[in-house]
Motif scaffolding. Sequence first.
Motif, PDB file in Angstrom:
ATOM      1  N   TYR A  10       0.833  -1.203   0.000  1.00 37.65           N
ATOM      2  CA  TYR A  10       0.000   0.000   0.000  1.00 37.65           C
ATOM      3  C   TYR A  10       0.867   1.253   0.000  1.00 37.65           C
ATOM      4  O   TYR A  10       0.590   2.203  -0.737  1.00 37.65           O
ATOM      5  CB  TYR A  10      -0.930   0.020   1.221  1.00 37.65           C
ATOM      6  CG  TYR A  10      -2.212  -0.726   1.024  1.00 37.65           C
ATOM      7  CD1 TYR A  10      -3.374  -0.059   0.662  1.00 37.65           C
ATOM      8  CD2 TYR A  10      -2.283  -2.100   1.203  1.00 37.65           C
ATOM      9  CE1 TYR A  10      -4.568  -0.744   0.478  1.00 37.65           C
ATOM     10  CE2 TYR A  10      -3.469  -2.790   1.026  1.00 37.65           C
ATOM     11  CZ  TYR A  10      -4.600  -2.105   0.657  1.00 37.65           C
ATOM     12  OH  TYR A  10      -5.771  -2.785   0.472  1.00 37.65           O
ATOM     13  N   ASP A  14       0.136   3.531  -3.189  1.00 38.71           N
ATOM     14  CA  ASP A  14      -0.833   4.583  -2.885  1.00 38.71           C
ATOM     15  C   ASP A  14      -0.101   5.829  -2.389  1.00 38.71           C
ATOM     16  O   ASP A  14       0.381   5.861  -1.263  1.00 38.71           O
ATOM     17  CB  ASP A  14      -1.824   4.090  -1.822  1.00 38.71           C
ATOM     18  CG  ASP A  14      -2.907   5.109  -1.516  1.00 38.71           C
ATOM     19  OD1 ASP A  14      -2.833   6.251  -2.018  1.00 38.71           O
ATOM     20  OD2 ASP A  14      -3.831   4.761  -0.764  1.00 38.71           O
ATOM     21  N   PRO A  15      -0.004   6.859  -3.228  1.00 41.56           N
ATOM     22  CA  PRO A  15       0.741   8.050  -2.830  1.00 41.56           C
ATOM     23  C   PRO A  15       0.142   8.790  -1.637  1.00 41.56           C
ATOM     24  O   PRO A  15       0.833   9.582  -0.996  1.00 41.56           O
ATOM     25  CB  PRO A  15       0.725   8.936  -4.083  1.00 41.56           C
ATOM     26  CG  PRO A  15      -0.312   8.378  -4.968  1.00 41.56           C
ATOM     27  CD  PRO A  15      -0.545   6.957  -4.573  1.00 41.56           C
ATOM     28  N   SER A  16      -1.128   8.545  -1.306  1.00 40.78           N
ATOM     29  CA  SER A  16      -1.721   9.212  -0.150  1.00 40.78           C
ATOM     30  C   SER A  16      -1.438   8.481   1.165  1.00 40.78           C
ATOM     31  O   SER A  16      -1.749   8.998   2.230  1.00 40.78           O
ATOM     32  CB  SER A  16      -3.232   9.388  -0.350  1.00 40.78           C
ATOM     33  OG  SER A  16      -3.875   8.135  -0.300  1.00 40.78           O
ATOM     34  N   ALA A  17      -0.864   7.289   1.094  1.00 44.72           N
ATOM     35  CA  ALA A  17      -0.510   6.548   2.313  1.00 44.72           C
ATOM     36  C   ALA A  17       0.798   7.107   2.873  1.00 44.72           C
ATOM     37  O   ALA A  17       1.771   7.253   2.145  1.00 44.72           O
ATOM     38  CB  ALA A  17      -0.359   5.071   1.996  1.00 44.72           C
ATOM     39  N   HIS A  18       0.793   7.398   4.168  1.00 42.29           N
ATOM     40  CA  HIS A  18       1.962   8.038   4.776  1.00 42.29           C
ATOM     41  C   HIS A  18       2.727   7.163   5.752  1.00 42.29           C
ATOM     42  O   HIS A  18       3.883   7.445   6.046  1.00 42.29           O
ATOM     43  CB  HIS A  18       1.530   9.330   5.476  1.00 42.29           C
ATOM     44  CG  HIS A  18       0.974  10.330   4.510  1.00 42.29           C
ATOM     45  ND1 HIS A  18      -0.385  10.507   4.318  1.00 42.29           N
ATOM     46  CD2 HIS A  18       1.579  11.171   3.654  1.00 42.29           C
ATOM     47  CE1 HIS A  18      -0.582  11.422   3.405  1.00 42.29           C
ATOM     48  NE2 HIS A  18       0.590  11.845   2.979  1.00 42.29           N
ATOM     49  N   GLU A  22      -0.856   3.991   9.689  1.00 41.52           N
ATOM     50  CA  GLU A  22      -2.064   4.528   9.062  1.00 41.52           C
ATOM     51  C   GLU A  22      -2.778   3.445   8.248  1.00 41.52           C
ATOM     52  O   GLU A  22      -3.994   3.283   8.328  1.00 41.52           O
ATOM     53  CB  GLU A  22      -1.678   5.699   8.156  1.00 41.52           C
ATOM     54  CG  GLU A  22      -2.819   6.288   7.375  1.00 41.52           C
ATOM     55  CD  GLU A  22      -2.362   7.358   6.396  1.00 41.52           C
ATOM     56  OE1 GLU A  22      -3.249   8.050   5.869  1.00 41.52           O
ATOM     57  OE2 GLU A  22      -1.155   7.492   6.133  1.00 41.52           O
ATOM     58  N   TYR A  27      -7.116   1.618   6.725  1.00 44.28           N
ATOM     59  CA  TYR A  27      -7.411   1.315   5.324  1.00 44.28           C
ATOM     60  C   TYR A  27      -8.376   0.132   5.190  1.00 44.28           C
ATOM     61  O   TYR A  27      -8.019  -1.005   5.505  1.00 44.28           O
ATOM     62  CB  TYR A  27      -6.109   1.033   4.576  1.00 44.28           C
ATOM     63  CG  TYR A  27      -5.443   2.283   4.043  1.00 44.28           C
ATOM     64  CD1 TYR A  27      -5.145   2.396   2.695  1.00 44.28           C
ATOM     65  CD2 TYR A  27      -5.129   3.339   4.868  1.00 44.28           C
ATOM     66  CE1 TYR A  27      -4.542   3.529   2.190  1.00 44.28           C
ATOM     67  CE2 TYR A  27      -4.534   4.484   4.381  1.00 44.28           C
ATOM     68  CZ  TYR A  27      -4.241   4.585   3.046  1.00 44.28           C
ATOM     69  OH  TYR A  27      -3.663   5.709   2.549  1.00 44.28           O
ATOM     70  N   ASP A  79      -7.524  -0.127  -3.447  1.00 49.62           N
ATOM     71  CA  ASP A  79      -7.454   1.307  -3.164  1.00 49.62           C
ATOM     72  C   ASP A  79      -8.856   1.901  -3.285  1.00 49.62           C
ATOM     73  O   ASP A  79      -9.537   1.664  -4.277  1.00 49.62           O
ATOM     74  CB  ASP A  79      -6.487   1.969  -4.143  1.00 49.62           C
ATOM     75  CG  ASP A  79      -6.062   3.350  -3.704  1.00 49.62           C
ATOM     76  OD1 ASP A  79      -6.518   3.815  -2.645  1.00 49.62           O
ATOM     77  OD2 ASP A  79      -5.267   3.970  -4.427  1.00 49.62           O
ATOM     78  N   HIS A  80      -9.289   2.666  -2.299  1.00 48.08           N
ATOM     79  CA  HIS A  80     -10.641   3.241  -2.278  1.00 48.08           C
ATOM     80  C   HIS A  80     -11.666   2.143  -2.551  1.00 48.08           C
ATOM     81  O   HIS A  80     -12.429   2.214  -3.508  1.00 48.08           O
ATOM     82  CB  HIS A  80     -10.784   4.362  -3.311  1.00 48.08           C
ATOM     83  CG  HIS A  80      -9.821   5.474  -3.119  1.00 48.08           C
ATOM     84  ND1 HIS A  80      -9.942   6.393  -2.096  1.00 48.08           N
ATOM     85  CD2 HIS A  80      -8.703   5.814  -3.798  1.00 48.08           C
ATOM     86  CE1 HIS A  80      -8.956   7.256  -2.164  1.00 48.08           C
ATOM     87  NE2 HIS A  80      -8.185   6.928  -3.183  1.00 48.08           N
ATOM     88  N   TYR A  99      -9.302  -0.801  -7.871  1.00 52.57           N
ATOM     89  CA  TYR A  99      -9.899   0.412  -7.335  1.00 52.57           C
ATOM     90  C   TYR A  99     -11.381   0.190  -7.026  1.00 52.57           C
ATOM     91  O   TYR A  99     -11.930  -0.878  -7.289  1.00 52.57           O
ATOM     92  CB  TYR A  99      -9.692   1.568  -8.315  1.00 52.57           C
ATOM     93  CG  TYR A  99      -8.239   1.971  -8.380  1.00 52.57           C
ATOM     94  CD1 TYR A  99      -7.728   2.911  -7.497  1.00 52.57           C
ATOM     95  CD2 TYR A  99      -7.372   1.366  -9.279  1.00 52.57           C
ATOM     96  CE1 TYR A  99      -6.380   3.257  -7.520  1.00 52.57           C
ATOM     97  CE2 TYR A  99      -6.026   1.708  -9.316  1.00 52.57           C
ATOM     98  CZ  TYR A  99      -5.538   2.655  -8.431  1.00 52.57           C
ATOM     99  OH  TYR A  99      -4.203   2.983  -8.456  1.00 52.57           O
TER     100      TYR A  99
END
Length: 166
Positions: A10, A14-18, A22, A27, A79-80, A99
């Motif tokens: 992930y 997934d660029p929004s995963a930090h 998290e 998720y 993702d989403h 997705y």
Amino acid sequence: MRFIETARAYLKKDPSAHSLLEIILLYPGYHATGLYRIAHFFYKIKLYFISRAISNFSRFLTGIEIHAGAKIGERFVIDHGAGVVIGETAIIKDDVIIYHGVTLGALRSDIPQRHPIIGNGVLIGAKASVLGNITIGDNAKIGAHALVLSDVAENEVVKGLPSSQK
């Protein structure tokens, strides 16, 4: 460990995963896959009621429906994931990302392999439907909203209704 390896996938895809924390805590695709793996264990030992109960709890919790009979490889990323449906005889190999709204469904109920086989490294865009006993080759890309009813070759990109080559 399989669960940490999935969380790292992930982070990579997934660029929004930090952070791993998290992903592990927040998720839904990660949670659905983990619960699927538990349900799949019970499915394999023919404790179908328990596997179905876990699958239904997972769907309630995440909005993602993965049948316990499906076979899913390593580093699978949803993702989403809201609205994802994966049927009983679907086979998903390693490093696949899908997705929201994707359906891996059947067209017939009278054959043993009713659902698609998804190769390694495949990307399936939002709300795509991949239906029937078909094979999606390694590293193929399925566009958003595509309707895929026939085999897709390795590295091929398909889109549209029904799908066609790029």
